[in-house]
Design an enzyme around this catalytic site. Structure first.
Site, PDB file in Angstrom:
ATOM      1  N   ARG A  18       1.098  -1.427  -0.093  1.00 23.88           N
ATOM      2  CA  ARG A  18       0.314   0.055   0.126  1.00 23.88           C
ATOM      3  C   ARG A  18       1.004   2.117   0.327  1.00 23.88           C
ATOM      4  O   ARG A  18       0.485   2.136  -0.807  1.00 23.88           O
ATOM      5  CB  ARG A  18      -0.931  -0.127   1.403  1.00 23.88           C
TER       6      ARG A  18
ATOM      7  N   LYS B  54     -14.663  -8.765   8.389  1.00 28.02           N
ATOM      8  CA  LYS B  54     -15.450  -6.950   8.520  1.00 28.02           C
ATOM      9  C   LYS B  54     -16.829  -7.515   8.437  1.00 28.02           C
ATOM     10  O   LYS B  54     -16.956  -7.486   6.557  1.00 28.02           O
ATOM     11  CB  LYS B  54     -15.276  -6.350   8.136  1.00 28.02           C
TER      12      LYS B  54
ATOM     13  N   GLY C  96      -6.489  -4.927   1.535  1.00 26.74           N
ATOM     14  CA  GLY C  96      -5.068  -4.970   2.221  1.00 26.74           C
ATOM     15  C   GLY C  96      -4.784  -7.202   3.073  1.00 26.74           C
ATOM     16  O   GLY C  96      -3.410  -6.851   2.423  1.00 26.74           O
TER      17      GLY C  96
ATOM     18  N   GLY D 260     -12.810  -3.422   1.478  1.00 22.59           N
ATOM     19  CA  GLY D 260     -14.283  -3.501   1.378  1.00 22.59           C
ATOM     20  C   GLY D 260     -14.389  -1.736   0.073  1.00 22.59           C
ATOM     21  O   GLY D 260     -15.188  -1.955  -0.220  1.00 22.59           O
TER      22      GLY D 260
HETATM   23  C1  3PG Z   1      -8.658  -1.198   4.743  1.00 21.89           C
HETATM   24  O1  3PG Z   1      -8.319  -1.755   4.980  1.00 21.89           O
HETATM   25  O2  3PG Z   1     -10.181  -2.352   4.473  1.00 21.89           O
HETATM   26  C2  3PG Z   1      -9.148   0.407   4.437  1.00 21.89           C
HETATM   27  O3  3PG Z   1      -7.982   0.842   5.129  1.00 21.89           O
HETATM   28  C3  3PG Z   1     -10.276   0.479   5.774  1.00 21.89           C
HETATM   29  O4  3PG Z   1      -9.691   0.451   7.330  1.00 21.89           O
HETATM   30  P1  3PG Z   1     -11.450   0.115   8.112  1.00 21.89           P
HETATM   31  O5  3PG Z   1     -12.094  -1.268   7.488  1.00 21.89           O
HETATM   32  O6  3PG Z   1     -10.461   0.109   9.215  1.00 21.89           O
HETATM   33  O7  3PG Z   1     -11.970   1.399   7.896  1.00 21.89           O
HETATM   34 MG    MG Z   2      -7.972  -3.827   5.981  1.00 22.49          MG
END
Ligand code: 3PG
Ligand code: MG
Length: 389
Positions: free
Chosen positions: A35, A196, A348, A371
């Site tokens: 990144r 997530k 990531g 995301g």
């Molecule tokens: C990610 O790694 O998906 C982005 O940097 C966003 O991070 P976050 O999901 O903590 O908002």
């Molecule tokens: Mg991430």
């Protein structure tokens, strides 16, 4: 959409919102700097054009200050990559930060400390937005991976600033996804995983429209396993289960296919595993955790992708960071790499897993967004892009 090369930056203070949310180990050392590398063309351009370059990012999800999530190691790595000093400022707003920025010369670079050390960032707090906006003349969004967030540095700040445009990484990412989405080659399969849950379950309804098959692994798979009626001793909020049910009933009315893990690697403890065994999903011992997909699932998933032409993958199949729990994710990575499909990797962590499996060179495109890529591919607008000039 306008880009950094469409606006005047010479001798201007340019705020570049980056996504330096890199994977780090227990000691805060960077384990994958992709990144950072992907953000370099925009930063180098601003330096060469003699802008005063103010870089900003979040790292992790801190609730206030947290030394482990300082951007110190990011600033050091950037210095190596850029070959010039990158001064890390002690905070992201306030008098001392303003003083340091006012003292900058054209072509110099500073990095603000983790934006999320200030709770105003994720709340898009107007006072915090104001303090950030005071810092610069020009706003550049180069944080593709964070553009799905309605946060102060992604949404509030560009909304209030006169000049708010995109960096080259955004250009590259959007261009790629547009190409794929305008004319997807079918069959199209989406592989989803990771932790997530809330984020991903929402995007799935739209993703279902695009995909011919969906494979789900990782933590994300469990509410679906519960949803199809298997007893695995886990419970989820009504909100999550409603969405799961909605997705499952949508599937019934189409000939689209959903694949879920049939076996898992389970362990008595996530951080300090003493015992590990492969079991059918219904037989995870009480108090144990599912930490990876099992070999039967790898076989099922790899057969499901055999005849597909496009693969979008977002989210690892388990806790791949731990070598003991990485086999499912890595095996699937080898199958995806060997397929005849166009392969698009988002995220990531997913990208990191692909690098660790040594298959990065064999993928079609590795996005820096997880995301964000998922939201874009699902056809939902990204707030961070909508708000730009
Ligand atoms: C990610 O790694 O998906 C982005 O940097 C966003 O991070 P976050 O999901 O903590 O908002
Ligand atoms: Mg991430």
């Amino acid at each position: 959409m306008l880009f950094i090369n469409n606006v005047a930056v010479y001798n201007k203070t340019v705020f570049i919102r980056c996504d330096f949310n890199v994977p780090i180990d227990q000691d805060g050392q960077i384990t994958n700097d992709r990144r950072l590398k992907e953000s370099l063309p925009t930063i180098r351009y601003a330096i060469d054009e003699k802008a005063k370059v103010v870089l900003a990012s979040h790292l992790g999800r801190p609730k206030g200050r947290d030394a482990r999530l300082s951007l110190r190691n990011v600033s050091k790595r950037l210095e190596t990559l850029l070959g010039i000093d990158v001064l890390l400022l002690p905070d992201c707003i306030g008098p001392s930060v303003e003083k340091a920025i006012n003292a900058m010369k054209p072509g110099e670079v500073v990095l603000l400390e983790n934006l999320r050390f200030n709770i105003g960032e994720t709340k898009n707090d107007p006072a915090f937005v104001k303090s950030l906006s005071r810092l610069a003349d020009v706003y550049i969004n180069n944080a593709f991976g964070t553009s799905h967030r309605l946060h102060a540095s992604i949404y509030g700040m560009p909304k209030t600033m006169k000049v708010a445009v995109a960096g080259f990484l955004l250009k590259k990412e959007i261009g790629y996804f547009k190409k794929v989405l305008d004319n997807p080659i079918r069959p199209f399969v989406s592989i989803l995983g990771g932790a997530k849950m809330e984020d991903k379950i929402k995007a799935m309804k739209n993703l279902l429209k695009l995909s011919d098959k969906i494979l789900i692994g990782g933590k994300l798979a469990f509410p679906f396993i519960v949803g199809i009626g298997k007893k695995i001793g886990l419970e989820y909020s009504d909100d999550i289960m409603e969405t799961v049910d909605e997705i499952l009933s949508m599937l019934k009315t189409t000939d689209k296919k959903l694949y879920l893990p049939v076996d898992v690697v389970s362990s008595d403890d996530i951080n300090m595993p003493h015992a590990i065994k492969v079991v059918p999903v219904e037989e995870i011992p009480t108090g144990w955790h599912g930490v990876d997909i099992g070999p039967a699932t790898v076989k099922l998933f790899s057969e499901a992708i055999e005849d597909v032409r496009t693969i979008f993958w977002n989210g690892p199949m388990g806790i791949y960071e731990n070598d003991l729990f990485s086999r499912g994710t890595f095996s699937l990575a080898h199958h995806v790499a060997d397929s005849y499909a166009l392969t698009i990797i988002g995220g990531g962590d997913t990208a990191d897993a692909i690098y660790r499996s040594d298959e990065a060179e064999n993928m079609g495109f590795i996005s820096t967004g997880g995301g964000a890529a998922l939201q874009l591919i699902s056809g939902e607008p990204l707030p961070g892009l909508e708000v730009l000039n």
